[in-house]
Write a protein that holds these residues in place. Structure first.
Motif, PDB file in Angstrom:
ATOM      1  N   TYR A   1       0.805  -1.223   0.000  1.00 43.20           N
ATOM      2  CA  TYR A   1       0.000   0.000   0.000  1.00 43.20           C
ATOM      3  C   TYR A   1       0.838   1.274   0.000  1.00 43.20           C
ATOM      4  O   TYR A   1       0.328   2.336  -0.357  1.00 43.20           O
ATOM      5  N   ARG A   2       2.093   1.167   0.411  1.00 38.70           N
ATOM      6  CA  ARG A   2       2.903   2.370   0.575  1.00 38.70           C
ATOM      7  C   ARG A   2       2.945   3.218  -0.697  1.00 38.70           C
ATOM      8  O   ARG A   2       2.813   4.445  -0.648  1.00 38.70           O
ATOM      9  N   GLY A   3       3.156   2.599  -1.825  1.00 32.48           N
ATOM     10  CA  GLY A   3       3.321   3.351  -3.066  1.00 32.48           C
ATOM     11  C   GLY A   3       2.039   3.674  -3.795  1.00 32.48           C
ATOM     12  O   GLY A   3       2.080   4.253  -4.889  1.00 32.48           O
ATOM     13  N   LYS A   4       0.888   3.333  -3.219  1.00 35.18           N
ATOM     14  CA  LYS A   4      -0.375   3.558  -3.924  1.00 35.18           C
ATOM     15  C   LYS A   4      -0.743   5.038  -4.009  1.00 35.18           C
ATOM     16  O   LYS A   4      -1.439   5.458  -4.927  1.00 35.18           O
ATOM     17  N   VAL A   5      -0.307   5.815  -3.020  1.00 34.79           N
ATOM     18  CA  VAL A   5      -0.621   7.242  -2.976  1.00 34.79           C
ATOM     19  C   VAL A   5       0.683   7.997  -2.755  1.00 34.79           C
ATOM     20  O   VAL A   5       1.521   7.580  -1.946  1.00 34.79           O
ATOM     21  N   SER A   6       0.860   9.096  -3.461  1.00 41.31           N
ATOM     22  CA  SER A   6       2.116   9.846  -3.368  1.00 41.31           C
ATOM     23  C   SER A   6       2.143  10.845  -2.217  1.00 41.31           C
ATOM     24  O   SER A   6       3.142  11.530  -2.019  1.00 41.31           O
ATOM     25  N   ASP A   7       1.071  10.932  -1.448  1.00 37.12           N
ATOM     26  CA  ASP A   7       1.003  11.848  -0.311  1.00 37.12           C
ATOM     27  C   ASP A   7       2.063  11.474   0.726  1.00 37.12           C
ATOM     28  O   ASP A   7       2.124  10.315   1.168  1.00 37.12           O
ATOM     29  N   PRO A   8       2.919  12.425   1.166  1.00 30.99           N
ATOM     30  CA  PRO A   8       3.959  12.119   2.165  1.00 30.99           C
ATOM     31  C   PRO A   8       3.396  11.569   3.465  1.00 30.99           C
ATOM     32  O   PRO A   8       4.033  10.726   4.119  1.00 30.99           O
ATOM     33  N   ARG A   9       2.214  12.029   3.881  1.00 30.63           N
ATOM     34  CA  ARG A   9       1.629  11.535   5.131  1.00 30.63           C
ATOM     35  C   ARG A   9       1.226  10.064   4.988  1.00 30.63           C
ATOM     36  O   ARG A   9       1.389   9.279   5.923  1.00 30.63           O
ATOM     37  N   TRP A  10       0.672   9.727   3.844  1.00 32.53           N
ATOM     38  CA  TRP A  10       0.313   8.334   3.570  1.00 32.53           C
ATOM     39  C   TRP A  10       1.544   7.448   3.617  1.00 32.53           C
ATOM     40  O   TRP A  10       1.564   6.419   4.291  1.00 32.53           O
ATOM     41  N   ARG A  11       2.579   7.826   2.901  1.00 32.53           N
ATOM     42  CA  ARG A  11       3.793   7.016   2.852  1.00 32.53           C
ATOM     43  C   ARG A  11       4.506   6.985   4.206  1.00 32.53           C
ATOM     44  O   ARG A  11       5.071   5.966   4.596  1.00 32.53           O
TER      45      ARG A  11
ATOM     46  N   THR B   1      14.208   6.524 -11.923  1.00 30.88           N
ATOM     47  CA  THR B   1      13.883   6.165 -13.309  1.00 30.88           C
ATOM     48  C   THR B   1      12.615   5.332 -13.384  1.00 30.88           C
ATOM     49  O   THR B   1      11.774   5.537 -14.267  1.00 30.88           O
ATOM     50  N   ASP B   2      12.477   4.378 -12.474  1.00 37.28           N
ATOM     51  CA  ASP B   2      11.345   3.451 -12.519  1.00 37.28           C
ATOM     52  C   ASP B   2      10.398   3.740 -11.358  1.00 37.28           C
ATOM     53  O   ASP B   2      10.582   3.258 -10.253  1.00 37.28           O
ATOM     54  N   ARG B   3       9.377   4.533 -11.618  1.00 38.52           N
ATOM     55  CA  ARG B   3       8.454   4.945 -10.563  1.00 38.52           C
ATOM     56  C   ARG B   3       7.165   4.119 -10.541  1.00 38.52           C
ATOM     57  O   ARG B   3       6.281   4.399  -9.737  1.00 38.52           O
ATOM     58  N   HIS B   4       7.055   3.129 -11.422  1.00 38.55           N
ATOM     59  CA  HIS B   4       5.788   2.442 -11.551  1.00 38.55           C
ATOM     60  C   HIS B   4       5.831   0.966 -11.192  1.00 38.55           C
ATOM     61  O   HIS B   4       4.865   0.433 -10.641  1.00 38.55           O
ATOM     62  N   THR B   5       6.936   0.277 -11.491  1.00 38.26           N
ATOM     63  CA  THR B   5       6.978  -1.165 -11.225  1.00 38.26           C
ATOM     64  C   THR B   5       7.651  -1.495  -9.899  1.00 38.26           C
ATOM     65  O   THR B   5       7.503  -2.609  -9.398  1.00 38.26           O
ATOM     66  N   LEU B   6       8.402  -0.572  -9.313  1.00 36.67           N
ATOM     67  CA  LEU B   6       9.036  -0.804  -8.017  1.00 36.67           C
ATOM     68  C   LEU B   6       8.112  -0.310  -6.903  1.00 36.67           C
ATOM     69  O   LEU B   6       7.185   0.455  -7.119  1.00 36.67           O
ATOM     70  N   TYR B   7       8.385  -0.786  -5.662  1.00 34.31           N
ATOM     71  CA  TYR B   7       7.598  -0.329  -4.520  1.00 34.31           C
ATOM     72  C   TYR B   7       7.760   1.165  -4.330  1.00 34.31           C
ATOM     73  O   TYR B   7       8.811   1.727  -4.551  1.00 34.31           O
TER      74      TYR B   7
END
Length: 367
Positions: free
Chosen positions: A105-115, A361-367
């Motif tokens: 779930y960590r990477g699902k939202v880019s909000d700093p508070r979420w992460r 570089t890879d913001r979509h397939t990595l956690y």
């Protein structure tokens, strides 16, 4: 096969599964405990998460397998432990829930508070099991307050807070330090730059602290802790220093505490060197030595009773039938090499450093 031989084989196999769990999932937990401290921004935190992200899920198989093997080979131990340590085990279970959810779930939202929330969830979900597993071993070494009635139903006479006694907490800190050392050693292998430098410092201090606490626990066991001694008539007695008997009877067992001391010392000394392989192998040796020390000290006891020593569970009185042990041993001989081969292949394929550049570089397939 002789029943006694089967009983000893399964004692060794379950110990091997626990070591496998500590060596593999242990570095996942250690790295996640370090997550808030060795990573200063989101990119660095993603570096740490992805350093263990490729293998963490498979590593937990060792824990599941160890639990299943305990249920099948030592059913009375399984039942007694889960009734006596019920709250502690639930605490571990709920803490472990945060690990898969945190990774996914960590990477699902880019909000700093979420992460940030999931970063601390990964921290807590790793810290609690690492600490509680050591606390559990500390209580086993002191004896667990349980007894059986005439129908062999166990009754636990202690409480959750009684588990959090000074010696058990000391063992919990030893467990935490050895896994943090191991996690830091992995981060040195798998990361670079500032994360790797901070991991090197964490490895040095965690290794030194773990070494001091392990030696302190050993002195406590040898000079002040009431251990248990099996009698020739099948009963048991409690006596200070009794856990040292096996080392006098079989001096070769002294290799275990020596390996624990040298492994942690080596991990601390090798931190920050150009190659992290030697430090990782040294921390692995320390884990093996510490777990073997506990097993060798307690043999043949598995779960001694502090309420009535005659009710203590040992390798000889708590194992399943010979047929059950034989069938399970056949399954181990067939499937364990396959699992080890596949695991080795996965680690080989996934080996390599996780860099900040790769994360950017890879913001979509990595956690």
């Amino acid at each position: 096969m002789d029943y006694t031989v089967l009983q000893v084989i399964w004692w060794a196999l379950i110990g091997t599964l626990l070591i496998g769990f500590a060596l593999t999932d242990g570095f996942d937990m250690g790295a996640c405990v370090l997550l808030p401290f060795v990573a200063r921004n989101d990119t660095e935190r993603r570096v740490v998460v992805n350093a263990v992200g490729a293998t963490w899920e498979g590593n937990q198989v060792w824990f599941v397998t160890a639990g299943g093997a305990t249920f099948a080979a030592w059913p009375r131990v399984y039942a007694t432990a889960f009734s006596g340590f019920y709250i502690a085990l639930l605490l571990v279970l709920f803490a472990l829930f945060f690990r898969p959810v945190g990774f996914d779930y960590r990477g699902k939202v880019s909000d700093p508070r979420w992460r940030g929330f999931w970063d601390w969830a990964l921290f807590g979900g790793s810290l609690v099991p690492a600490l509680v597993f050591g606390v559990a071993f500390g209580n086993l070494l002191q004896g667990v307050p349980f007894e059986f009635d005439a129908d062999l139903r166990s009754t636990y006479t202690g409480s959750f807070f009684a588990l959090l006694n000074p010696f058990a907490l000391l063992c919990g800190l030893v467990s935490l330090c050895m896994l943090v050392t191991h996690g830091a050693a992995l981060l040195q292998l798998k990361t670079d730059g500032a994360v790797r430098a901070r991991a090197a410092r964490a490895q040095r201090w965690a290794g030194l602290l773990g070494l001091v606490l392990f030696v302190l626990a050993g002195v406590w066991v040898a000079t002040a802790l009431a251990g248990f001694r099996a009698q020739d008539n099948g009963t048991a007695v409690a006596a200070v220093g009794a856990w040292m008997d096996n080392y006098a009877r079989w001096p070769a067992m002294l290799v275990a505490p020596l390996l624990g001391v040298l492994g942690l010392a080596g991990a601390a000394a090798l931190s920050g060197r150009h190659s992290g392989t030697a430090g990782f192998l040294s921390s692995s040796a320390g884990i093996i030595g510490i777990i073997l020390t506990a097993g060798f000290s307690m043999f043949p006891f598995i779960m001694p009773s502090s309420t009535d020593t005659a009710h203590s569970l040992t390798v000889w009185n708590s194992t399943s039938s010979p047929l059950t042990l034989e069938i399970m041993l056949f399954a181990v001989v067939v499937f364990l090499p396959i699992i080890l081969a596949y695991t080795s292949w996965v680690y080989k394929i996934m080996f390599g450093r996780v860099t900040s550049q790769a994360i950017e570089t890879d913001r979509h397939t990595l956690y």
